[in-house]
Design an enzyme around this catalytic site. Sequence first.
Site, PDB file in Angstrom:
ATOM      1  N   ARG A   1       0.883  -8.673  13.157  1.00 31.84           N
ATOM      2  CA  ARG A   1       2.040  -7.890  13.603  1.00 31.84           C
ATOM      3  C   ARG A   1       3.066  -8.814  14.257  1.00 31.84           C
ATOM      4  O   ARG A   1       2.751  -9.470  15.251  1.00 31.84           O
ATOM      5  CB  ARG A   1       1.615  -6.816  14.628  1.00 31.84           C
TER       6      ARG A   1
ATOM      7  N   GLN B   1      -4.312  -0.956  13.301  1.00 33.61           N
ATOM      8  CA  GLN B   1      -4.903  -2.289  13.466  1.00 33.61           C
ATOM      9  C   GLN B   1      -5.173  -2.522  14.949  1.00 33.61           C
ATOM     10  O   GLN B   1      -4.318  -2.252  15.789  1.00 33.61           O
ATOM     11  CB  GLN B   1      -3.959  -3.385  12.941  1.00 33.61           C
TER      12      GLN B   1
ATOM     13  N   ASP C   1       0.846  -1.207   0.000  1.00 28.17           N
ATOM     14  CA  ASP C   1       0.000   0.000   0.000  1.00 28.17           C
ATOM     15  C   ASP C   1       0.874   1.248   0.000  1.00 28.17           C
ATOM     16  O   ASP C   1       0.904   2.009   0.966  1.00 28.17           O
ATOM     17  CB  ASP C   1      -0.911  -0.016   1.235  1.00 28.17           C
TER      18      ASP C   1
ATOM     19  N   LYS D   1       0.256  -8.236  -2.648  1.00 27.30           N
ATOM     20  CA  LYS D   1      -1.144  -7.833  -2.796  1.00 27.30           C
ATOM     21  C   LYS D   1      -1.215  -6.413  -3.351  1.00 27.30           C
ATOM     22  O   LYS D   1      -0.634  -5.491  -2.801  1.00 27.30           O
ATOM     23  CB  LYS D   1      -1.862  -7.876  -1.443  1.00 27.30           C
TER      24      LYS D   1
ATOM     25  N   LEU E   1     -14.623  -6.888  -5.589  1.00 30.93           N
ATOM     26  CA  LEU E   1     -15.729  -6.647  -6.530  1.00 30.93           C
ATOM     27  C   LEU E   1     -17.085  -6.835  -5.853  1.00 30.93           C
ATOM     28  O   LEU E   1     -17.270  -7.751  -5.045  1.00 30.93           O
ATOM     29  CB  LEU E   1     -15.617  -7.608  -7.725  1.00 30.93           C
TER      30      LEU E   1
ATOM     31  N   ASP F   1     -21.067  -6.035  -7.386  1.00 32.27           N
ATOM     32  CA  ASP F   1     -21.955  -5.387  -8.366  1.00 32.27           C
ATOM     33  C   ASP F   1     -22.975  -6.430  -8.808  1.00 32.27           C
ATOM     34  O   ASP F   1     -23.048  -7.512  -8.226  1.00 32.27           O
ATOM     35  CB  ASP F   1     -21.111  -4.856  -9.549  1.00 32.27           C
TER      36      ASP F   1
HETATM   37  O1  C5P Z   1      -0.144  -2.416   6.952  1.00 29.56           O
HETATM   38  P1  C5P Z   1      -1.022  -3.545   7.388  1.00 29.56           P
HETATM   39  O2  C5P Z   1      -0.252  -4.808   7.735  1.00 29.56           O
HETATM   40  O3  C5P Z   1      -1.978  -3.163   8.489  1.00 29.56           O
HETATM   41  O4  C5P Z   1      -1.867  -3.892   6.078  1.00 29.56           O
HETATM   42  C1  C5P Z   1      -2.953  -4.777   6.092  1.00 29.56           C
HETATM   43  C2  C5P Z   1      -3.544  -4.909   4.728  1.00 29.56           C
HETATM   44  O5  C5P Z   1      -4.697  -5.731   4.803  1.00 29.56           O
HETATM   45  C3  C5P Z   1      -4.005  -3.605   4.104  1.00 29.56           C
HETATM   46  O6  C5P Z   1      -3.820  -3.743   2.675  1.00 29.56           O
HETATM   47  C4  C5P Z   1      -5.475  -3.548   4.439  1.00 29.56           C
HETATM   48  O7  C5P Z   1      -6.212  -2.810   3.508  1.00 29.56           O
HETATM   49  C5  C5P Z   1      -5.838  -5.027   4.353  1.00 29.56           C
HETATM   50  N1  C5P Z   1      -7.033  -5.398   5.101  1.00 29.56           N
HETATM   51  C6  C5P Z   1      -7.179  -5.197   6.462  1.00 29.56           C
HETATM   52  N2  C5P Z   1      -8.339  -5.602   7.083  1.00 29.56           N
HETATM   53  C7  C5P Z   1      -9.312  -6.191   6.381  1.00 29.56           C
HETATM   54  C8  C5P Z   1      -9.156  -6.424   5.009  1.00 29.56           C
HETATM   55  C9  C5P Z   1      -7.990  -6.008   4.389  1.00 29.56           C
HETATM   56  O8  C5P Z   1      -6.279  -4.683   7.109  1.00 29.56           O
HETATM   57  N3  C5P Z   1     -10.381  -6.608   6.982  1.00 29.56           N
END
Ligand code: C5P
Length: 238
Positions: A187, A196, A18, A40, A70, A72
């Site tokens: 983590r 998070q 990201d 991803k 997605l 729709d």
């Molecule tokens: O940086 P971090 O490890 O928190 O990234 C987690 C990734 O997982 C991000 O791309 C976030 O958008 C994705 N994600 C999330 N929780 C969800 C679905 C996807 O943190 N429920």
Amino acid sequence: MGTPLETTKNCQLILALDIEDKTQAIDLVKRTGDGLEWVKIGLQMFTRYGPDYVREIADLGKRVFLDLKLHDIPNTVAKAVQSVSDLPINMLTLHTCGGREMMEWAIKAQQDYKPDLQLLGVTVLTSTDDAGLQELGINEKASERVLSLATLAQTAGMNGLVCSTHEVVALKEKFGSQFDLITPGIRPAGTDAGDQKRIMTPAKAAEAGSTYIVVGRPIYQADDPAAVVSNIVADLNL
Ligand code: C5P
């Protein structure tokens, strides 16, 4: 039914890339080394850089998880699956709350146009809590909602779900190993949680039954991303 991927390990690492800038993202992927197989690509980068960026990441020797979530009408989602079928991707997400018919149409398109692609169903976003569901007129708790959406996904023929690490045990109890479970909110011990809230270490997530863990900031914000990757991979293989 979507095609499960052949995996050599019980739980694999996916880097959530990201990052705003494409050059930095590509440099980062190069710095993660061979220990990292999966990247991803989410809405942030796909909407800015598009299909060519996906090809560039795949050209670096990585498997790509395209996280487009997605949702729709069935025909539009099926056409979107067809549209991405010429991209070098291995996983693609859709929202299970799009309904059984939408998932069935997506699976049909996946089978017709990209049999080696795994479709993953997003259950309840971790940003949505019980109160958020109530606002939508949904009277289930988030933990119940995950199980009912998983049941719908099973009926449609899906074989992979994105969920919180804290839902893995309940999903395993109800569905055994019918689904690959992909979990963010990871983590490594001693790293910053950031935004998070309900986090788990890689080893705990693997032990709970995650098939893939998604990790972003602890890797791409590290001074030595390759070292973080190899520590996580070692943790997963303990
Ligand atoms: O940086 P971090 O490890 O928190 O990234 C987690 C990734 O997982 C991000 O791309 C976030 O958008 C994705 N994600 C999330 N929780 C969800 C679905 C996807 O943190 N429920």
